[in-house]
Design an enzyme around this catalytic site. Structure first.
Site, PDB file in Angstrom:
ATOM      1  CG  ASN A  11     -46.192  13.705  -3.351  1.00  0.00           C
ATOM      2  OD1 ASN A  11     -45.550  13.793  -4.171  1.00  0.00           O
ATOM      3  ND2 ASN A  11     -47.178  14.277  -4.444  1.00  0.00           N
ATOM      4  CD1 TRP A  12     -40.310  15.184  -0.619  1.00  0.00           C
ATOM      5  CD2 TRP A  12     -38.712  14.636  -1.338  1.00  0.00           C
ATOM      6  NE1 TRP A  12     -39.854  15.603   0.460  1.00  0.00           N
ATOM      7  CE2 TRP A  12     -38.312  14.507   0.186  1.00  0.00           C
ATOM      8  CE3 TRP A  12     -37.533  14.322  -1.786  1.00  0.00           C
ATOM      9  CZ2 TRP A  12     -36.904  14.726   1.191  1.00  0.00           C
ATOM     10  CZ3 TRP A  12     -36.464  13.957  -1.275  1.00  0.00           C
ATOM     11  CH2 TRP A  12     -36.341  14.189   0.073  1.00  0.00           C
ATOM     12  CE  LYS A  13     -46.974  17.857  -5.460  1.00  0.00           C
ATOM     13  NZ  LYS A  13     -48.533  18.714  -6.013  1.00  0.00           N
ATOM     14  CG  HIS A  98     -51.001  13.137  -6.849  1.00  0.00           C
ATOM     15  ND1 HIS A  98     -50.810  13.612  -7.488  1.00  0.00           N
ATOM     16  CD2 HIS A  98     -50.682  13.926  -5.244  1.00  0.00           C
ATOM     17  CE1 HIS A  98     -50.495  15.462  -6.266  1.00  0.00           C
ATOM     18  NE2 HIS A  98     -50.588  15.228  -5.229  1.00  0.00           N
ATOM     19  CD  GLU A 100     -49.245  16.817  -8.687  1.00  0.00           C
ATOM     20  OE1 GLU A 100     -48.132  16.189  -8.935  1.00  0.00           O
ATOM     21  OE2 GLU A 100     -49.326  18.214  -8.987  1.00  0.00           O
ATOM     22  CD  GLU A 170     -53.261  15.749  -2.129  1.00  0.00           C
ATOM     23  OE1 GLU A 170     -52.529  16.096  -1.085  1.00  0.00           O
ATOM     24  OE2 GLU A 170     -53.039  15.214  -2.886  1.00  0.00           O
ATOM     25  N   GLY A 176     -51.032  23.038  -5.055  1.00  0.00           N
ATOM     26  CA  GLY A 176     -49.669  23.735  -6.044  1.00  0.00           C
ATOM     27  C   GLY A 176     -50.114  25.158  -6.527  1.00  0.00           C
ATOM     28  CB  SER A 216     -51.734  25.832  -1.571  1.00  0.00           C
ATOM     29  OG  SER A 216     -52.146  25.733  -2.461  1.00  0.00           O
ATOM     30  N   GLY A 237     -46.833  18.692  -0.751  1.00  0.00           N
ATOM     31  CA  GLY A 237     -46.384  19.164  -1.932  1.00  0.00           C
ATOM     32  C   GLY A 237     -45.125  19.946  -2.131  1.00  0.00           C
ATOM     33  N   GLY A 238     -45.769  20.631  -2.303  1.00  0.00           N
ATOM     34  CA  GLY A 238     -44.548  22.128  -2.236  1.00  0.00           C
ATOM     35  C   GLY A 238     -43.813  22.730  -0.902  1.00  0.00           C
TER      36      GLY A 238
HETATM   37  C1  PEP Z   1     -50.168  17.465  -3.058  1.00  0.00           C
HETATM   38  O1  PEP Z   1     -49.368  17.564  -4.401  1.00  0.00           O
HETATM   39  O2  PEP Z   1     -49.933  16.286  -2.715  1.00  0.00           O
HETATM   40  C2  PEP Z   1     -50.356  18.824  -2.490  1.00  0.00           C
HETATM   41  C3  PEP Z   1     -51.157  18.637  -1.744  1.00  0.00           C
HETATM   42  O3  PEP Z   1     -49.195  19.193  -3.077  1.00  0.00           O
HETATM   43  P1  PEP Z   1     -49.396  20.937  -2.898  1.00  0.00           P
HETATM   44  O4  PEP Z   1     -48.764  21.192  -1.275  1.00  0.00           O
HETATM   45  O5  PEP Z   1     -48.074  21.332  -3.240  1.00  0.00           O
HETATM   46  O6  PEP Z   1     -50.368  21.835  -3.049  1.00  0.00           O
END
Ligand code: PEP
Length: 252
Positions: A11-13, A98, A100, A170, A176, A216, A237-238
């Site tokens: 997930n590049w956001k 998600h 966010e 999640e 993040g 993470s 994500g990151g």
């Molecule tokens: C996400 O946004 O779905 C996520 C899991 O982010 P991160 O890996 O950065 O915690």
């Protein structure tokens, strides 16, 4: 023994200009070769990069997903994108619910359910996110939160339709933040989600369901998380923004 093939989704956001998209996908193509790949891989760039991503991923094992969708097919919804439009760009998946989107855009389970139904009706597969906040975990209500989100988001989704759904667990406190759920903590919630699906659908549906962990995930913790019996992949994500990091997870 389960036969679920693990799925890693990036997930590049809100990251990825066209040149960054090209660099990242070209880097991933160098590092991840289809002949040795044991897991399925989905890339979810921003809407504006989807068409370029479709061109660059032709002939690769990478599938494409979007990060959001509207529940109507078209009309006066300024700034929104429909499932039909996503299909046209080559998307096969869409992330819905998600944390966010829930937190910053006030999406609730009823809205998420409308999006899920629309995506399924347009033959998009869904990565549906659930997860508790730190406060909810500390209050000991993780299972209640996850149950309410799962039931609400899957309202009126048939067992046949469920085959097109991946659930991503999640925990919000792990997204993040660099704090990862331990493999046991994550596996416990995944097992609970599977039991919910078994009760509301069938044991066979629960056995088939792919449940990803997100929060993470990095190359150095992915192996342990992905070795757990109820963890069938990761939503990243990151660490999906650098080819080395994401390839490290895919190949962990
Ligand atoms: C996400 O946004 O779905 C996520 C899991 O982010 P991160 O890996 O950065 O915690």
């Amino acid at each position: 023994m389960t036969q679920r093939k693990q799925i890693i989704a990036g997930n590049w956001k809100m990251n990825g200009t066209l040149s960054e998209t090209a660099n990242l996908i070209n880097g991933l193509k160098q590092k991840i070769k289809s002949d040795t790949l044991r897991r399925n891989v989905i890339l979810c760039p921003p809407f504006t990069s989807l068409i370029l991503a479709r061109e660059l991923t032709k002939g690769t094992p990478f599938k494409l997903g979007a990060q959001n969708v509207h529940f109507e097919g078209k009309g006066a919804f300024t700034g929104e994108v429909s499932a039909e439009m996503l299909k046209e760009t080559g998307c096969e998946y869409v992330i819905i619910g998600h944390s966010e989107r829930r937190a910053y855009f006030h999406e609730d389970d009823a809205l998420i359910n409308k999006k899920v139904k629309k995506a399924l009706g347009t033959e998009l597969q869904v990565i549906m996110c659930v997860g508790e906040t730190l406060e909810q975990r500390e209050k000991g209500i993780t299972n209640d939160v996850v149950r309410t989100q799962t039931d609400g988001s899957l309202h009126n989704v048939s067992e046949k339709e469920l085959e097109k759904i991946i659930i991503a667990y999640e925990p919000v406190w792990a997204i993040g933040t660099g704090k990862t759920a331990t493999p046991d903590q994550a596996n416990e919630v995944h097992e609970y989600i599977r039991s919910l699906i078994s009760d509301s659908y069938s044991p066979a549906a629960a056995e088939r369901l792919i449940i990803q962990y997100g929060g993470s995930v990095k190359a150095d913790n992915a192996g342990e998380l992905l070795s757990m019996s109820h963890i069938d992949g990761a939503l990243v994500g990151g660490s999906s923004l650098k080819a080395d990091d994401f390839a490290g997870i895919v190949l962990a």
